[in-house]
Enzyme design. Structure first.
Site, PDB file in Angstrom:
ATOM      1  NE  ARG A  18      -7.120   7.588   5.646  1.00 36.45           N
ATOM      2  CZ  ARG A  18      -7.337   6.521   4.874  1.00 36.45           C
ATOM      3  NH1 ARG A  18      -6.701   5.392   5.110  1.00 36.45           N
ATOM      4  NH2 ARG A  18      -8.174   6.586   3.871  1.00 36.45           N
ATOM      5  CG  HIS A  31      -8.049   7.238  -3.128  1.00 35.08           C
ATOM      6  ND1 HIS A  31      -7.695   6.699  -4.340  1.00 35.08           N
ATOM      7  CD2 HIS A  31      -7.824   6.271  -2.198  1.00 35.08           C
ATOM      8  CE1 HIS A  31      -7.269   5.454  -4.143  1.00 35.08           C
ATOM      9  NE2 HIS A  31      -7.330   5.172  -2.861  1.00 35.08           N
ATOM     10  CD  GLN A  89      -5.689  10.050   1.789  1.00 35.45           C
ATOM     11  OE1 GLN A  89      -6.383   9.068   1.995  1.00 35.45           O
ATOM     12  NE2 GLN A  89      -4.444  10.141   2.175  1.00 35.45           N
ATOM     13  CD  GLU A  97      -2.779   3.312  -1.767  1.00 30.38           C
ATOM     14  OE1 GLU A  97      -3.439   4.311  -1.439  1.00 30.38           O
ATOM     15  OE2 GLU A  97      -1.733   2.971  -1.192  1.00 30.38           O
ATOM     16  CG  LEU A 104     -11.646   4.221  -3.559  1.00 29.37           C
ATOM     17  CD1 LEU A 104     -10.860   5.517  -3.503  1.00 29.37           C
ATOM     18  CD2 LEU A 104     -11.544   3.484  -2.244  1.00 29.37           C
ATOM     19  CG  PHE A 142      -2.368  -0.135   0.923  1.00 28.87           C
ATOM     20  CD1 PHE A 142      -2.823  -1.041  -0.013  1.00 28.87           C
ATOM     21  CD2 PHE A 142      -3.297   0.676   1.557  1.00 28.87           C
ATOM     22  CE1 PHE A 142      -4.173  -1.139  -0.315  1.00 28.87           C
ATOM     23  CE2 PHE A 142      -4.648   0.587   1.257  1.00 28.87           C
ATOM     24  CZ  PHE A 142      -5.087  -0.323   0.317  1.00 28.87           C
ATOM     25  CG  HIS A 192     -10.483   8.445   0.157  1.00 28.12           C
ATOM     26  ND1 HIS A 192     -11.517   7.594  -0.150  1.00 28.12           N
ATOM     27  CD2 HIS A 192      -9.545   7.690   0.783  1.00 28.12           C
ATOM     28  CE1 HIS A 192     -11.220   6.374   0.283  1.00 28.12           C
ATOM     29  NE2 HIS A 192     -10.042   6.403   0.862  1.00 28.12           N
ATOM     30  NE  ARG A 249      -4.717   6.129  -0.299  1.00 25.25           N
ATOM     31  CZ  ARG A 249      -5.589   5.503   0.478  1.00 25.25           C
ATOM     32  NH1 ARG A 249      -6.346   6.201   1.309  1.00 25.25           N
ATOM     33  NH2 ARG A 249      -5.707   4.196   0.419  1.00 25.25           N
TER      34      ARG A 249
HETATM   35  C1  LIG Z   1     -14.737   3.940  -0.509  1.00 20.38           C
HETATM   36  C2  LIG Z   1     -13.829   3.936   0.694  1.00 20.38           C
HETATM   37  C3  LIG Z   1     -12.831   2.983   0.805  1.00 20.38           C
HETATM   38  C4  LIG Z   1     -11.995   2.977   1.926  1.00 20.38           C
HETATM   39  N1  LIG Z   1     -11.013   2.021   2.021  1.00 20.38           N
HETATM   40  C5  LIG Z   1     -10.233   1.984   3.127  1.00 20.38           C
HETATM   41  C6  LIG Z   1      -9.251   0.965   3.284  1.00 20.38           C
HETATM   42  O1  LIG Z   1      -9.079   0.098   2.435  1.00 20.38           O
HETATM   43  N2  LIG Z   1      -8.496   0.970   4.419  1.00 20.38           N
HETATM   44  C7  LIG Z   1      -8.655   1.906   5.398  1.00 20.38           C
HETATM   45  O2  LIG Z   1      -7.947   1.842   6.411  1.00 20.38           O
HETATM   46  N3  LIG Z   1      -9.584   2.878   5.268  1.00 20.38           N
HETATM   47  C8  LIG Z   1     -10.380   2.932   4.168  1.00 20.38           C
HETATM   48  N4  LIG Z   1     -11.328   3.921   4.056  1.00 20.38           N
HETATM   49  C9  LIG Z   1     -11.544   4.844   5.187  1.00 20.38           C
HETATM   50  C10 LIG Z   1     -12.303   4.132   6.308  1.00 20.38           C
HETATM   51  O3  LIG Z   1     -13.222   3.236   5.752  1.00 20.38           O
HETATM   52  C11 LIG Z   1     -13.044   5.115   7.204  1.00 20.38           C
HETATM   53  O4  LIG Z   1     -12.211   6.159   7.602  1.00 20.38           O
HETATM   54  C12 LIG Z   1     -13.568   4.408   8.460  1.00 20.38           C
HETATM   55  O5  LIG Z   1     -14.298   3.267   8.099  1.00 20.38           O
HETATM   56  C13 LIG Z   1     -14.426   5.363   9.264  1.00 20.38           C
HETATM   57  O6  LIG Z   1     -15.070   4.671  10.300  1.00 20.38           O
HETATM   58  P1  LIG Z   1     -15.969   5.453  11.342  1.00 20.38           P
HETATM   59  O7  LIG Z   1     -16.498   4.466  12.272  1.00 20.38           O
HETATM   60  O8  LIG Z   1     -15.208   6.601  11.854  1.00 20.38           O
HETATM   61  O9  LIG Z   1     -17.165   6.092  10.451  1.00 20.38           O
HETATM   62  P2  LIG Z   1     -18.291   5.444   9.526  1.00 20.38           P
HETATM   63  O10 LIG Z   1     -18.054   4.034   9.184  1.00 20.38           O
HETATM   64  O11 LIG Z   1     -18.460   6.403   8.390  1.00 20.38           O
HETATM   65  O12 LIG Z   1     -19.590   5.492  10.431  1.00 20.38           O
HETATM   66  C14 LIG Z   1     -20.215   6.701  10.793  1.00 20.38           C
HETATM   67  C15 LIG Z   1     -21.434   6.376  11.632  1.00 20.38           C
HETATM   68  O13 LIG Z   1     -21.942   7.578  12.182  1.00 20.38           O
HETATM   69  C16 LIG Z   1     -23.348   7.602  12.080  1.00 20.38           C
HETATM   70  N5  LIG Z   1     -23.766   9.009  12.048  1.00 20.38           N
HETATM   71  C17 LIG Z   1     -23.228  10.029  11.330  1.00 20.38           C
HETATM   72  N6  LIG Z   1     -23.878  11.175  11.588  1.00 20.38           N
HETATM   73  C18 LIG Z   1     -24.847  10.885  12.495  1.00 20.38           C
HETATM   74  C19 LIG Z   1     -25.859  11.643  13.141  1.00 20.38           C
HETATM   75  N7  LIG Z   1     -26.017  12.950  12.917  1.00 20.38           N
HETATM   76  N8  LIG Z   1     -26.683  11.002  14.000  1.00 20.38           N
HETATM   77  C20 LIG Z   1     -26.561   9.682  14.234  1.00 20.38           C
HETATM   78  N9  LIG Z   1     -25.612   8.917  13.636  1.00 20.38           N
HETATM   79  C21 LIG Z   1     -24.772   9.517  12.794  1.00 20.38           C
HETATM   80  C22 LIG Z   1     -23.644   6.830  10.798  1.00 20.38           C
HETATM   81  O14 LIG Z   1     -24.952   6.309  10.844  1.00 20.38           O
HETATM   82  C23 LIG Z   1     -22.580   5.729  10.864  1.00 20.38           C
HETATM   83  O15 LIG Z   1     -23.058   4.651  11.609  1.00 20.38           O
HETATM   84  C24 LIG Z   1     -12.164   3.942   2.937  1.00 20.38           C
HETATM   85  C25 LIG Z   1     -13.165   4.899   2.825  1.00 20.38           C
HETATM   86  C26 LIG Z   1     -13.966   4.919   1.698  1.00 20.38           C
HETATM   87  C27 LIG Z   1     -15.002   6.011   1.581  1.00 20.38           C
END
Ligand SMILES: Cc1cc2nc3c(=O)[nH]c(=O)nc-3n(C[C@H](O)[C@H](O)[C@H](O)COP(=O)(O)OP(=O)(O)OC[C@H]3O[C@@H](n4cnc5c(N)ncnc54)[C@H](O)[C@@H]3O)c2cc1C
Length: 623
Positions: free
Chosen positions: A417, A256, A254, A269, A266, A132, A373, A300
């Site tokens: 990142r 991507h 970031q 990578e 997306l 990566f 991203h 990135r």
């Molecule tokens: C397409 C894509 C591919 C990726 N690939 C990778 C990868 O291969 N490796 C890696 O390390 N990272 C990757 N990332 C980044 C990584 O997936 C995220 O940074 C990480 O999953 C974020 O997790 P989280 O729990 O912080 O937020 P999220 O998984 O986004 O969850 C947010 C939560 O908050 C809740 N929420 C938001 N606002 C409110 C509100 N007002 N009221 C109530 N609930 C709310 C939502 O319902 C949800 O449950 C990728 C991101 C994307 C977009």
């Protein structure tokens, strides 16, 4: 699923059910303190609130992998991971936090595996790992295979596994509840609870809590071209701003390198890790010129800037779907990967290209361009997940307030990142925040006969008052009588979806990959003159409260606008180029003045917090 009834007071409310929120819930419930409590017959009162059904959280979209020095394929060492993370973040990384990230990464991945994550395997049965961007051996030497993967669906595996574990633990969820307010006591020093709209019933609810953890994910929807799902509207960051707290390093977004043309979806990578190459209009594999050592797998920010440089030099290509359109893409050439390997390691990438571009990556080059991203900055937290204010040269904790995951900034990503580090951040620091919460709860559980109910009562009152205000606003929005509804704005914007699209184009023009004082000033004035009045004038087109998605969209776009303003102001205040922030008018990194975290609140004034540097002093960053 909604709770049958709300408790009078919760020990902890977790807002968000992605990797961070679910890891926090599990970290909390599995901690020795809470297990002891349970043995004594005291049940901690925990609620996880999510605006989406948890399995729709963006974590489920993560494709490529989670970083850890497991050394399953090649020799690896967590100190190298530690160094790469700091260098990847252009030395704006807090080294105490990055050290924890790298040191505990292997344990985090192995724990995920034990809970049920079905990683891809090597021939001899170990967890498989791939290259990566920016991950190296020997402190910046040759690339190393450090991203543990599950084909190209790691996020789906992690999200389902954590959710199932939470269900097994009996965690109570309030699903499709949209949190509108984070309530603090009148001095802003202590958490009182949250207010949420239960979209099923259309009622606003006051949820009283001694502790609140915000895990609401990123804010990619600030931009028109983004890999982020529709829900990533930066709600948690906006709630924190609204509660008169600060955000840290919010100018770092970031982009991507490989978003599919026009959609921004997306292409992981992993496509380049498996052998994909970027080519310009002349067919030249141009990354060799920009990053001779790491080429297509440089960090990135470096790759995205190189793509934009090719486009600016007239070597971009148009999307084949729009051959006369702007030449704002370059090619991703995956034809060197065998069809068998593609099917085995990149099924998601292949499906996306087939379905959304109508191309076959086995033989066709695919048009791509950088896509918003990941938000590196966010709610400032300690390595134990506690939210703090920065002022007078020190951190002051906000009693009972926690954050984790993409909405937070523990500062392991600094100015950029590395791939695979965010799932790790969300799982590791989510778990740590959960454990800190557990220790607090065990000291004084709601369910205990010793509980001090008088303090609870005054906090509950603050939350009830906030809920009443929100309920009045909801009625106004439903009845078309938002304060400015009668004022016609010139923008022609009549609904939140148009406004979000307009904001996205404004932000793309202002900040995507590069910016300057002029692009920032132009965006701030469009927001003030056109978008803010339009946001104030919004109201729902249907007066039904039940499942009225226009209502939540109005709140989301208002959140985005608040966030856009502080992001633009923080970008303007940082007069240097570092990591993902490329200032065309200040092209060099300036450690003398800006080797510091920016802390910004809604007043727009930026104060600087020193970076924690323990092991690796800043160096020039080259790939
Ligand atoms: C397409 C894509 C591919 C990726 N690939 C990778 C990868 O291969 N490796 C890696 O390390 N990272 C990757 N990332 C980044 C990584 O997936 C995220 O940074 C990480 O999953 C974020 O997790 P989280 O729990 O912080 O937020 P999220 O998984 O986004 O969850 C947010 C939560 O908050 C809740 N929420 C938001 N606002 C409110 C509100 N007002 N009221 C109530 N609930 C709310 C939502 O319902 C949800 O449950 C990728 C991101 C994307 C977009």
């Amino acid at each position: 699923m909604s709770p049958k009834r709300l408790e009078d007071m919760y020990d902890a409310v977790i807002v968000g059910a992605g990797a961070a929120g679910l890891s926090a819930a599990l970290g909390l419930l599995r901690s020795p303190e809470i297990m002891d409590l349970k043995e004594q017959g005291v049940e901690p009162k925990i609620l996880v609130v999510s605006k989406l059904q948890p399995l729709r959280s963006h974590t489920g979209s993560a494709e490529g992998g989670i970083a850890a020095s497991l050394g399953n394929i090649e020799t690896d060492d967590w100190h190298w991971h530690y160094y790469d993370t700091i260098k990847g973040g252009d030395w704006l990384v807090d080294q105490d936090a990055a050290k924890l990230l790298a040191e505990y990464a292997p344990e985090t991945v192995i724990n995920l595996e034990r809970q049920g994550v079905a990683f891809s395997r090597t021939e001899d049965g170990h967890i498989s790992q791939r290259r990566f961007g920016g991950h190296t051996r020997d402190f910046g030497g040759s690339p190393v295979k450090r991203a543990a993967y599950a084909a190209d669906r790691i996020g789906h595996q992690i999200l389902h596994t954590l959710w199932q574990q939470c269900v097994a633990q009996g965690v109570a969820f309030a699903e499709e509840w949209y949190v509108t307010d984070l309530v603090l006591d009148e001095n802003g020093n202590r958490v009182a609870g949250i207010v949420a709209l239960d979209t099923h019933s259309g009622k606003t609810q006051a949820v009283h809590a001694r502790n609140v953890l915000i895990a609401t994910g990123g804010a990619g929807r600030l931009f028109h071209t983004t890999s982020n799902s529709w829900d990533l509207t930066g709600d948690g960051m906006a709630l924190v701003l609204d509660a008169r707290l600060q955000l840290e390093d919010i100018e770092f977004v970031q982009f991507h390198p490989t978003g599919l043309a026009h959609t921004g979806i997306l292409l992981s990578e992993a496509a380049r890790a498996e052998g994909g190459i970027l080519r310009n209009a002349d067919g030249e594999p141009f990354m060799e010129r920009y990053a001779p050592e790491h080429k297509d797998l440089a960090a990135r920010d470096v790759v995205s800037r190189s793509i934009m440089a090719e486009i600016d030099a007239g070597r971009g290509v148009p999307d084949p779907k729009d051959p006369n359109g702007p030449k704002d893409c370059v090619w991703l050439d995956m034809t060197g990967i065998t069809p068998e390997r593609m099917a085995e390691a990149l099924p998601q990438v292949v499906e996306t290209i087939e379905q959304y571009a109508n191309l076959d990556p086995v033989k066709d080059w695919v048009p791509i361009k950088p896509t918003a991203h990941y938000t590196m900055g966010g709610v400032p937290i300690t390595t134990d997940g506690e939210v703090y204010r920065w002022g007078d040269e020190h951190r002051t904790l906000v009693d009972g307030l926690f954050a984790a995951g993409e909405c937070s900034c523990v500062s392991v990503h600094g100015a950029n990142r590395l791939g695979g580090n965010s799932l790790l951040d969300a799982c590791l620091f989510g778990t740590r925040a959960g454990r800190t919460l557990a220790a607090r709860i065990a000291n004084n559980p709601v369910d205990s006969p010793m509980a001090d109910e008088s303090a609870d009562e005054s906090l509950a009152k603050a939350t009830d008052q906030a809920a009443a205000r929100r309920s009045d606003e909801l009625n106004d929005l439903l009845n078309g009588s938002a304060p400015a509804a009668a004022t016609d704005t010139d923008s022609g914007i009549t609904n939140p979806y148009q406004l979000m699209a307009r904001l996205g184009s404004v932000m793309d023009r202002a900040l995507a990959v590069r910016c300057s004082a002029d692009t920032i000033a132009a965006a701030l004035s469009t927001i003030a003159e056109e978008l803010e009045p339009a946001a104030k004038a919004l109201h729902a087109h249907d007066s039904t409260a039940v499942f009225n998605q226009e209502i939540t969209a109005i709140w989301e776009v208002r959140h985005l606008i608040e966030l856009a303003k502080v992001m633009l102001k923080a970008s303007g205040a940082r007069q240097e180029s570092r990591g993902s922030l490329k200032r065309l008018d200040f092209p060099e990194r300036d450690d003398e003045h800006f080797l510091a975290h920016s802390m910004i609140a809604t007043d727009g004034a930026v104060v600087l917090q020193p970076v924690v540097i323990t092991d690796y002093p800043p160096k020039k960053r080259e790939y």
